[in-house]
Design an enzyme around this catalytic site. Structure first.
Site, PDB file in Angstrom:
ATOM      1  N   ARG A  52       0.801  -1.234   0.000  1.00 32.68           N
ATOM      2  CA  ARG A  52       0.000   0.000   0.000  1.00 32.68           C
ATOM      3  C   ARG A  52       0.831   1.280   0.000  1.00 32.68           C
ATOM      4  NH1 ARG A  52      -5.577  -0.630   2.147  1.00 32.68           N
ATOM      5  NH2 ARG A  52      -5.687   1.625   1.997  1.00 32.68           N
ATOM      6  N   LYS A  66      -0.451 -20.383   3.670  1.00 33.84           N
ATOM      7  CA  LYS A  66      -1.379 -20.773   4.719  1.00 33.84           C
ATOM      8  C   LYS A  66      -1.598 -19.610   5.682  1.00 33.84           C
ATOM      9  CE  LYS A  66       0.121 -22.783   8.536  1.00 33.84           C
ATOM     10  NZ  LYS A  66       0.988 -22.055   9.489  1.00 33.84           N
ATOM     11  N   HIS A  98       1.031 -29.113   8.360  1.00 35.32           N
ATOM     12  CA  HIS A  98       2.353 -29.761   8.385  1.00 35.32           C
ATOM     13  C   HIS A  98       2.308 -31.196   8.922  1.00 35.32           C
ATOM     14  CE1 HIS A  98       3.424 -25.702   7.640  1.00 35.32           C
ATOM     15  NE2 HIS A  98       3.501 -25.292   8.885  1.00 35.32           N
TER      16      HIS A  98
HETATM   17  C1  BG6 Z   1       4.554 -22.117  10.528  1.00 39.20           C
HETATM   18  C2  BG6 Z   1       3.751 -21.759  11.745  1.00 39.20           C
HETATM   19  O1  BG6 Z   1       3.721 -22.663   9.542  1.00 39.20           O
HETATM   20  O2  BG6 Z   1       5.540 -23.065  10.892  1.00 39.20           O
HETATM   21  C3  BG6 Z   1       4.649 -21.220  12.847  1.00 39.20           C
HETATM   22  O3  BG6 Z   1       2.784 -20.783  11.403  1.00 39.20           O
HETATM   23  C4  BG6 Z   1       5.746 -22.203  13.143  1.00 39.20           C
HETATM   24  O4  BG6 Z   1       3.905 -20.967  14.030  1.00 39.20           O
HETATM   25  C5  BG6 Z   1       6.462 -22.599  11.854  1.00 39.20           C
HETATM   26  O5  BG6 Z   1       6.659 -21.585  14.026  1.00 39.20           O
HETATM   27  C6  BG6 Z   1       7.445 -23.716  12.125  1.00 39.20           C
HETATM   28  O6  BG6 Z   1       8.197 -23.929  10.985  1.00 39.20           O
HETATM   29  P1  BG6 Z   1       9.685 -24.486  11.090  1.00 39.20           P
HETATM   30  O7  BG6 Z   1      10.109 -24.617   9.668  1.00 39.20           O
HETATM   31  O8  BG6 Z   1      10.475 -23.468  11.869  1.00 39.20           O
HETATM   32  O9  BG6 Z   1       9.570 -25.781  11.806  1.00 39.20           O
END
Ligand code: BG6
Length: 485
Positions: A43, A142, A234
């Site tokens: 923006r 997401k 995940h």
């Molecule tokens: C994200 C979440 O998708 O994944 C976060 O929104 C989380 O809350 C993160 O910390 C963890 O990812 P990674 O790759 O650090 O395990």
């Protein structure tokens, strides 16, 4: 090949923390197609030069080895451009179209690194402006919705303007080298397939532990919670990678078809399993590496009465011939004992023991996802410990440490995924039906917790979560991986 990458949310957190560093790594490694243009959209009124300067200063927060030198940044910055937009205004999309026509490219990527409540607006406006051509790809971050209904609404709108093969739904876990290694382990080797089933496997554990708390995202996280943040996406994607049948080939849809079958085979929740197989927790103040840290309710942006879960432990089952009766334990949480993600495949004990074994089953395969990336196969062996008694065995372990074997230089998750979008490879992205199946499975848990009068169980920061998670797995006669070390 030439590309335009339009980064909606171009000044946002995700852009400068993950996307720009990943694009720079690809640039540094020479894997980013040279005839490309990255157009940040936000923006604020800004020139290209001011945008480049903003991104340059952000790189100061990137770890040293991944930071560009002044000369490298100048070359990278030549790709960066900026377009001011109000995402609700049709005339701003017309201006975007004009801007893109200055650099006609084979592929245009619309990366929606914005709040998800803008996804439908942006897609509608892109459609209205004729910016949804066949050579356009759209990337969605997401969370895609809060529940099944909102997820469907987003998917339906996006699918109205783009076909499924133009839509790249990100789950950054799929971009992690360790997750791709998991598929290589299962489908590149003949060794494991015969034992990868209920007859030989007692239970499987998936743990994604984080040492960090909610940091600056308290306001956002409080409306989301761990089940939506980590499990719906995940954890279930990891479960699919572990449990899916061998796909007929390595094409995106062959893989996604098999993942979908797993999600559809997850045993539905009942009032009893909701009570016994779904544990939620919330961190209280505690200690992390000798440092006192506040509890979740004291974090900035969090409602002091919040019942949002920062920890989840679930027991899932898959109703098919391969897995019937095998418990899959899923666990994730913030402010746990440390950052550690692993999958443990616990094999059954020998049917008839003839040796004296230290205890129960001997074999397990530990797949380390982070911080280290590798495999450990645990076996019993005849050690030299007792020279007179050949009947006693000791535990031994075969280690494959990927850093030692392949070096520490890996393609990061976002780097991999961005290159795949530009090249049009969909293997590591999630299809709409997979997402919907995952929402369908987690939704009863969300609903149950919404109506539950018992608050989330408290656990001290720096521990492995509430004791109810250990009690859940102990009822089956098992324990979490760290409890067996
Ligand atoms: C994200 C979440 O998708 O994944 C976060 O929104 C989380 O809350 C993160 O910390 C963890 O990812 P990674 O790759 O650090 O395990």
């Amino acid at each position: 090949m030439s590309f335009n990458l339009v980064l909606f949310g171009g000044t946002g957190d995700l852009s400068w923390r993950k996307l720009m560093p990943a694009l720079f790594q690809a640039f540094r490694h020479g894997t980013l197609p040279p005839d490309g243009r990255i157009l940040g959209v936000a923006r604020d009124a800004m020139t290209d030069a001011q945008y480049r300067e903003l991104i340059r200063t952000r790189f100061d927060q990137v770890e040293l080895a991944k930071r560009p030198s002044a000369e490298e940044f100048d070359r990278f910055a030549a790709l960066l451009h900026y377009q001011r937009m109000d995402l609700s205004k049709p005339e701003d999309y017309a201006a975007l179209k004009a801007r893109l026509s200055e650099h006609p490219a084979d592929t245009t990527v619309m990366y929606l690194a914005t709040s998800p409540n803008l996804f439908t607006t942006v897609c509608e406006q892109l459609g209205a402006a004729g910016l949804n051509t066949a050579s356009t790809r759209v990337v969605l971050e997401k969370p895609l919705g809060q529940d099944l209904t909102s997820n469907r609404q987003i998917n339906q709108t996006v699918l109205h303007y783009f076909s499924e093969k133009q839509i790249f739904r990100i789950d950054h876990y799929l971009g992690k080298p360790s997750v791709q290694n998991l598929l290589a382990l299962r489908f590149g080797n003949a060794l494991f397939e015969p034992v990868w089933r209920r007859e030989h496997i007692a239970n499987i554990q998936i743990t994604m532990a984080e040492g960090l708390g909610v940091e600056k995202r308290g306001g956002y996280y409080d409306g989301i919670g761990a089940l939506r943040d980590m499990v719906q996406n995940h954890a279930l994607q990891l479960l699919c990678a572990i449990a899916m049948e061998p796909p007929i080939n390595s094409h995106a849809d062959a893989i996604r078809d098999e993942k979908l079958k797993v999600l559809r085979s997850l045993v539905r929740w009942t009032p009893t399993t909701l009570d016994q197989h779904a544990v939620r927790g919330q961190y209280a103040a505690g200690n992390m590496a000798g440092q006192a840290v506040p509890g979740y309710l004291q974090e900035t942006g969090v409602n002091p009465q919040s019942q949002t879960e920062t920890f989840v432990a679930l027991r899932a089952e898959i109703a098919n011939w391969r897995w019937a009766g095998v418990p899959f334990y899923i666990r994730t949480g913030k402010r746990l004992a440390g950052r550690e993600a692993h999958i443990v495949v616990n094999f059954r004990a020998t049917p008839h023991p003839i040796f004296k074994t230290p205890n129960g089953a001997a074999n397990k395969l530990v797949i380390h996802l982070q911080p280290k990336d590798g495999l450990e196969l645990h076996l019993l062996a005849q050690g030299q410990a007792n020279r007179r008694d050949t009947g006693s065995l000791s535990y031994a372990q075969l280690d494959l440490d990927f850093d030692k074997r392949f070096g520490t230089e890996r393609v990061g998750a976002y780097e991999r995924l961005l290159l795949d979008v530009i090249d049009g490879r969909l293997n590591l992205f999630v299809r709409s039906d997979e997402q919907e199946a995952a929402w369908r499975w987690v939704e009863p848990v969300l609903e149950h917790w919404r109506n539950d009068t018992i608050p989330p169980r408290s656990y001290a920061a720096g521990t492995w979560g509430p004791s109810a998670a250990s009690a859940m797995i102990a009822r089956d006669g098992y324990s979490w991986e760290e409890e067996t070390r």
